[in-house]
Design a protein around this motif. Structure first.
Motif, short mmCIF file in Angstrom:
data_model
loop_
_atom_site.label_atom_id
_atom_site.label_comp_id
_atom_site.label_asym_id
_atom_site.label_seq_id
_atom_site.Cartn_x
_atom_site.Cartn_y
_atom_site.Cartn_z
N UNK A 41 0.72 -1.20 0.07
CA UNK A 41 -0.19 0.06 0.09
C UNK A 41 1.00 1.29 0.07
N UNK A 42 0.06 2.39 -0.67
CA UNK A 42 0.70 3.57 -0.78
C UNK A 42 0.23 4.40 0.47
N UNK A 43 0.91 5.21 1.19
CA UNK A 43 0.38 6.19 2.27
C UNK A 43 0.07 7.48 1.58
N UNK B 22 6.65 12.83 11.85
CA UNK B 22 6.75 11.64 11.99
C UNK B 22 5.69 10.97 12.78
N UNK B 23 5.57 11.43 13.89
CA UNK B 23 4.41 10.77 14.85
C UNK B 23 3.10 10.67 14.05
N UNK C 150 -1.06 7.38 11.12
CA UNK C 150 -1.59 7.24 9.72
C UNK C 150 -1.56 6.09 9.25
N UNK C 151 -0.40 5.66 9.24
CA UNK C 151 0.03 4.28 8.69
C UNK C 151 -0.76 3.13 9.42
N UNK D 41 4.91 -2.05 10.62
CA UNK D 41 4.52 -3.56 10.73
C UNK D 41 4.61 -3.71 12.19
N UNK D 42 5.47 -3.46 12.90
CA UNK D 42 5.53 -3.59 14.52
C UNK D 42 4.30 -2.94 15.13
N UNK D 43 4.19 -1.65 14.78
CA UNK D 43 3.21 -0.84 15.56
C UNK D 43 1.87 -1.46 15.16
N UNK D 44 1.71 -1.80 14.03
CA UNK D 44 0.61 -2.64 13.48
C UNK D 44 0.18 -3.90 14.23
#
Length: 285
Positions: free
Chosen positions: A135-137, A170-171, A176-177, A229-232
């Protein structure tokens, strides 16, 4: 060229989140493009996919003419380059008497980058028996070109040199991601259930419905995409495993008072599922 035993197909989904305003453009709904790359059959009957969209190819060719690469304008033809995947080829079924679909892997690109810049990794993984959804953000990516020709260019804040601005950017980007990832995963559940999540209801490749085994789901990303990936995974237990390719696990780098080290939830809370950190000798964050 992909190294796995399967031919590769590719299709693109235009997804609109009716329940979320765009964090970068609050006057509109959040819109995303996602590419689905998958093991295919009869692929030789379908045309090779473009590597880059015309708008992104132009943006990248322009950037290559600037320092430090300084390539002569016109010396690189990204618009004419083709990927190894075949556009909208029918999806193959996994081997076995009662196949349940291919395991699914989500991919998130680096900060300020496009999903199309990691096509080689994505296609190789698909050739080994995975459905890869990249996906594109939007508004962080260099440019996103929607099916009706509209362009969503990168917002100016992404290229800021002001550390106070970047701390906020960045936050906002990671929040958003993660929301983008969960939304796309929800749409994949719809797709696997027989619905077409594409905003224009464009036809899907034959066999794609039912070809996703969402019981086996992973996620990987490059740089800030690996952090994504980790935060998700912290907030969505549907993701079984993750990989961070050469990325930090924080939205602050600790280089000044204006941008201190600000670890993400995955650092402070940890994970109870497999997660791989893959770095290099020059990047030991």
């Amino acid at each position: 060229e992909p190294t796995g035993p399967y031919a590769v197909g590719r299709t693109t989904l235009h997804l609109i989140d009716d329940d979320r305003r765009d964090p970068w453009m609050p006057d509109r709904e959040r819109e995303l493009l996602a590419t689905v790359t998958y093991p295919a059959r009869h692929a030789e009957r379908y045309p090779p996919s473009p590597w880059f969209s015309p708008s992104l190819a132009g943006a990248l060719e322009e950037s290559l003419a600037q320092p430090p690469t300084n390539l002569a304008p016109g010396s690189v033809d990204l618009a004419g380059a083709r990927a190894h995947s075949r556009a909208d080829a029918p999806a193959a079924r996994p081997p076995g008497r009662r196949p349940r679909g291919w395991p699914v892997v989500l991919f998130s690109p680096g900060f300020g980058a496009s999903r199309e810049q990691n096509t080689a990794l994505i296609e190789d993984l698909a050739s080994r028996g995975y459905v890869v959804v990249s996906l594109d953000h939007t508004y962080e990516a260099p440019v996103v070109e929607f099916p009706d020709g509209r362009l969503a260019p990168q917002v100016a804040e992404i290229q800021s040199s002001d550390l106070k601005v970047l701390r906020v950017v960045f936050e906002q980007a990671i929040d958003t991601r993660v929301a983008d990832t969960r939304f796309v995963l929800d749409r994949l559940v719809e797709l696997d259930g027989g619905r077409n999540p594409d905003a224009e209801r464009r036809g899907l490749p034959r066999g794609l419905r039912g070809a996703l085994d969402l019981r086996h789901l992973g996620m990987f990303g490059y740089s800030y995409g690996g952090y994504t990936a980790g935060e998700s995974m912290v907030g969505d237990r549907r993701i079984d495993a993750g990989v961070n390719l050469d990325g930090t696990m924080a939205h602050g780098l600790g280089i000044s008072e204006d941008w201190p080290y600000l670890p993400g939830e995955v650092v402070t809370r940890g994970l109870d599922r497999p997660f791989m950190l893959f770095g290099n000798a020059r990047h030991n964050h």
